[in-house]
Design a protein around this motif. Structure first.
Motif, PDB file in Angstrom:
ATOM      1  N   ARG A  45      37.670   0.998  -1.571  1.00 20.96           N
ATOM      2  CA  ARG A  45      37.068   1.116  -2.889  1.00 20.96           C
ATOM      3  C   ARG A  45      37.639   0.009  -3.777  1.00 20.96           C
ATOM      4  NH1 ARG A  45      36.774   7.020  -5.552  1.00 20.96           N
ATOM      5  NH2 ARG A  45      36.036   7.362  -3.433  1.00 20.96           N
ATOM      6  N   ARG A  46      36.750  -0.730  -4.445  1.00 27.56           N
ATOM      7  CA  ARG A  46      37.166  -1.871  -5.250  1.00 27.56           C
ATOM      8  C   ARG A  46      36.545  -1.808  -6.644  1.00 27.56           C
ATOM      9  NH1 ARG A  46      39.688  -5.952  -2.509  1.00 27.56           N
ATOM     10  NH2 ARG A  46      39.636  -5.855  -0.234  1.00 27.56           N
ATOM     11  N   MET A  47      37.283  -2.316  -7.612  1.00 24.19           N
ATOM     12  CA  MET A  47      36.789  -2.342  -8.980  1.00 24.19           C
ATOM     13  C   MET A  47      35.670  -3.358  -9.121  1.00 24.19           C
ATOM     14  SD  MET A  47      36.795  -3.775 -12.224  1.00 24.19           S
ATOM     15  CE  MET A  47      38.121  -4.973 -12.325  1.00 24.19           C
ATOM     16  N   VAL A  48      34.624  -2.966  -9.833  1.00 24.55           N
ATOM     17  CA  VAL A  48      33.477  -3.829 -10.105  1.00 24.55           C
ATOM     18  C   VAL A  48      33.528  -4.355 -11.531  1.00 24.55           C
ATOM     19  CG1 VAL A  48      30.965  -3.893 -10.273  1.00 24.55           C
ATOM     20  CG2 VAL A  48      32.057  -2.609  -8.421  1.00 24.55           C
ATOM     21  N   ALA A  49      33.738  -3.453 -12.470  1.00 21.15           N
ATOM     22  CA  ALA A  49      33.737  -3.833 -13.887  1.00 21.15           C
ATOM     23  C   ALA A  49      34.542  -2.809 -14.672  1.00 21.15           C
ATOM     24  CB  ALA A  49      32.312  -3.901 -14.432  1.00 21.15           C
ATOM     25  N   SER A  50      35.151  -3.271 -15.759  1.00 20.28           N
ATOM     26  CA  SER A  50      35.902  -2.359 -16.614  1.00 20.28           C
ATOM     27  C   SER A  50      35.657  -2.705 -18.074  1.00 20.28           C
ATOM     28  CB  SER A  50      37.401  -2.420 -16.302  1.00 20.28           C
ATOM     29  OG  SER A  50      37.919  -3.690 -16.609  1.00 20.28           O
ATOM     30  N   ILE A  51      35.840  -1.711 -18.929  1.00 22.63           N
ATOM     31  CA  ILE A  51      35.685  -1.910 -20.365  1.00 22.63           C
ATOM     32  C   ILE A  51      36.786  -1.135 -21.068  1.00 22.63           C
ATOM     33  CG2 ILE A  51      33.976  -0.032 -20.544  1.00 22.63           C
ATOM     34  CD1 ILE A  51      32.627  -1.753 -22.770  1.00 22.63           C
ATOM     35  N   GLY A  52      37.472  -1.824 -21.981  1.00 25.59           N
ATOM     36  CA  GLY A  52      38.565  -1.187 -22.682  1.00 25.59           C
ATOM     37  C   GLY A  52      38.089  -0.358 -23.866  1.00 25.59           C
ATOM     38  N   ALA A  53      39.046   0.298 -24.512  1.00 25.05           N
ATOM     39  CA  ALA A  53      38.726   1.114 -25.677  1.00 25.05           C
ATOM     40  C   ALA A  53      38.199   0.263 -26.828  1.00 25.05           C
ATOM     41  CB  ALA A  53      39.957   1.901 -26.111  1.00 25.05           C
ATOM     42  N   VAL A  54      38.550  -1.025 -26.841  1.00 23.61           N
ATOM     43  CA  VAL A  54      38.066  -1.926 -27.889  1.00 23.61           C
ATOM     44  C   VAL A  54      37.040  -2.902 -27.328  1.00 23.61           C
ATOM     45  CG1 VAL A  54      40.066  -1.733 -29.369  1.00 23.61           C
ATOM     46  CG2 VAL A  54      40.059  -3.428 -27.541  1.00 23.61           C
ATOM     47  N   ASP A  55      36.367  -2.483 -26.216  1.00 19.50           N
ATOM     48  CA  ASP A  55      35.211  -3.181 -25.650  1.00 19.50           C
ATOM     49  C   ASP A  55      35.515  -4.493 -24.935  1.00 19.50           C
ATOM     50  OD1 ASP A  55      32.666  -2.158 -28.076  1.00 19.50           O
ATOM     51  OD2 ASP A  55      33.650  -1.118 -26.426  1.00 19.50           O
ATOM     52  N   ARG A  56      36.780  -4.771 -24.643  1.00 18.92           N
ATOM     53  CA  ARG A  56      37.066  -5.935 -23.813  1.00 18.92           C
ATOM     54  C   ARG A  56      36.607  -5.618 -22.401  1.00 18.92           C
ATOM     55  NH1 ARG A  56      42.847  -8.907 -23.519  1.00 18.92           N
ATOM     56  NH2 ARG A  56      42.014  -9.777 -25.456  1.00 18.92           N
ATOM     57  N   THR A  57      35.864  -6.541 -21.787  1.00 18.49           N
ATOM     58  CA  THR A  57      35.294  -6.295 -20.463  1.00 18.49           C
ATOM     59  C   THR A  57      35.905  -7.223 -19.417  1.00 18.49           C
ATOM     60  OG1 THR A  57      33.464  -7.808 -20.889  1.00 18.49           O
ATOM     61  CG2 THR A  57      33.095  -5.483 -21.385  1.00 18.49           C
ATOM     62  N   HIS A  58      35.831  -6.765 -18.173  1.00 21.76           N
ATOM     63  CA  HIS A  58      36.314  -7.556 -17.037  1.00 21.76           C
ATOM     64  C   HIS A  58      35.408  -7.272 -15.851  1.00 21.76           C
ATOM     65  CE1 HIS A  58      39.000  -9.557 -14.246  1.00 21.76           C
ATOM     66  NE2 HIS A  58      38.914  -8.499 -13.469  1.00 21.76           N
ATOM     67  N   TYR A  59      35.100  -8.332 -15.076  1.00 26.44           N
ATOM     68  CA  TYR A  59      34.219  -8.197 -13.913  1.00 26.44           C
ATOM     69  C   TYR A  59      34.860  -8.847 -12.698  1.00 26.44           C
ATOM     70  CZ  TYR A  59      30.740  -7.255 -17.526  1.00 26.44           C
ATOM     71  OH  TYR A  59      30.065  -6.724 -18.594  1.00 26.44           O
ATOM     72  N   THR A  60      34.601  -8.255 -11.534  1.00 23.36           N
ATOM     73  CA  THR A  60      34.975  -8.939 -10.321  1.00 23.36           C
ATOM     74  C   THR A  60      34.060 -10.149 -10.140  1.00 23.36           C
ATOM     75  OG1 THR A  60      35.530  -8.596  -7.993  1.00 23.36           O
ATOM     76  CG2 THR A  60      33.457  -7.653  -8.757  1.00 23.36           C
ATOM     77  N   ASP A  61      34.564 -11.197  -9.484  1.00 21.46           N
ATOM     78  CA  ASP A  61      33.828 -12.458  -9.418  1.00 21.46           C
ATOM     79  C   ASP A  61      32.425 -12.313  -8.843  1.00 21.46           C
ATOM     80  OD1 ASP A  61      36.702 -14.614  -8.624  1.00 21.46           O
ATOM     81  OD2 ASP A  61      35.986 -13.749 -10.506  1.00 21.46           O
ATOM     82  N   SER A  62      32.259 -11.455  -7.863  1.00 18.23           N
ATOM     83  CA  SER A  62      30.980 -11.377  -7.151  1.00 18.23           C
ATOM     84  C   SER A  62      29.842 -10.812  -7.999  1.00 18.23           C
ATOM     85  CB  SER A  62      31.144 -10.549  -5.879  1.00 18.23           C
ATOM     86  OG  SER A  62      31.515  -9.222  -6.198  1.00 18.23           O
ATOM     87  N   VAL A  63      30.165 -10.165  -9.120  1.00 20.81           N
ATOM     88  CA  VAL A  63      29.108  -9.588  -9.967  1.00 20.81           C
ATOM     89  C   VAL A  63      29.011 -10.274 -11.329  1.00 20.81           C
ATOM     90  CG1 VAL A  63      29.464  -7.383  -8.823  1.00 20.81           C
ATOM     91  CG2 VAL A  63      30.449  -7.762 -11.099  1.00 20.81           C
ATOM     92  N   GLU A  64      29.945 -11.193 -11.610  1.00 17.30           N
ATOM     93  CA  GLU A  64      29.949 -11.899 -12.896  1.00 17.30           C
ATOM     94  C   GLU A  64      28.596 -12.566 -13.128  1.00 17.30           C
ATOM     95  OE1 GLU A  64      33.138 -12.433 -14.886  1.00 17.30           O
ATOM     96  OE2 GLU A  64      31.512 -12.683 -16.342  1.00 17.30           O
ATOM     97  N   GLY A  65      28.013 -12.317 -14.318  1.00 18.09           N
ATOM     98  CA  GLY A  65      26.719 -12.901 -14.655  1.00 18.09           C
ATOM     99  C   GLY A  65      25.523 -12.072 -14.206  1.00 18.09           C
ATOM    100  N   ARG A  66      25.745 -11.073 -13.356  1.00 14.55           N
ATOM    101  CA  ARG A  66      24.645 -10.213 -12.891  1.00 14.55           C
ATOM    102  C   ARG A  66      24.777  -8.778 -13.413  1.00 14.55           C
ATOM    103  NH1 ARG A  66      24.172  -9.033  -7.625  1.00 14.55           N
ATOM    104  NH2 ARG A  66      26.406  -9.267  -7.156  1.00 14.55           N
ATOM    105  N   PHE A  67      26.000  -8.311 -13.557  1.00 17.74           N
ATOM    106  CA  PHE A  67      26.253  -6.944 -14.020  1.00 17.74           C
ATOM    107  C   PHE A  67      26.803  -6.973 -15.440  1.00 17.74           C
ATOM    108  CE2 PHE A  67      27.198  -4.767  -9.625  1.00 17.74           C
ATOM    109  CZ  PHE A  67      26.016  -5.299  -9.127  1.00 17.74           C
ATOM    110  N   THR A  68      26.470  -5.933 -16.197  1.00 17.93           N
ATOM    111  CA  THR A  68      27.001  -5.780 -17.548  1.00 17.93           C
ATOM    112  C   THR A  68      27.472  -4.349 -17.750  1.00 17.93           C
ATOM    113  OG1 THR A  68      25.470  -7.452 -18.399  1.00 17.93           O
ATOM    114  CG2 THR A  68      26.532  -6.004 -20.010  1.00 17.93           C
ATOM    115  N   ILE A  69      28.719  -4.185 -18.170  1.00 18.75           N
ATOM    116  CA  ILE A  69      29.253  -2.871 -18.482  1.00 18.75           C
ATOM    117  C   ILE A  69      29.261  -2.696 -19.997  1.00 18.75           C
ATOM    118  CG2 ILE A  69      31.666  -3.654 -18.516  1.00 18.75           C
ATOM    119  CD1 ILE A  69      32.416  -0.926 -17.270  1.00 18.75           C
TER     120      ILE A  69
END
Length: 113
Positions: A45-69
């Protein structure tokens, strides 16, 4: 009690889109960072995307530009918009409440012709 309920998975052709939703309850949602993970058959199991309490987001490289959290604190919901899906995106997708260490039950996403 804490609950995370995912929805929105399904079968889609390559290049298509899906919108996953995670409805949270039982904790102070707006204070919690939230993530989406995925697990393909035979893989970790691997992380795809995360969003902090203040909306800072992070994406794994393979989904960057295609997925939005994104998150809606008024509705206690976290969304994963997935565009230009590829067969390698096929997996069970899980919602995760950071800090609480709590998982949803997962929703299957299959990208295939």
């Amino acid at each position: 009690q804490v609950q995370l309920v995912e929805s929105g998975g399904g079968l889609v052709q390559p290049g298509g889109s899906l919108r996953l939703s995670c409805a949270a309850s039982g904790f102070t949602f707006r204070q919690s960072a939230m993530s989406w993970y995925r697990q393909a058959p035979g893989k970790e199991r691997r992380m795809v995307a995360s969003i902090g309490a203040v909306d800072r987001t992070h994406y794994t490289d393979s989904v960057e530009g295609r997925f939005t959290i994104s998150r809606d604190n008024a509705k206690n919901t976290v969304i994963l918009q997935m565009n230009n899906l590829k067969p390698e995106d096929t997996a069970v997708y899980y919602c995760y409440a950071e800090g609480l260490g709590f998982w949803g039950q997962g929703t299957q996403v299959t990208v295939s012709t």
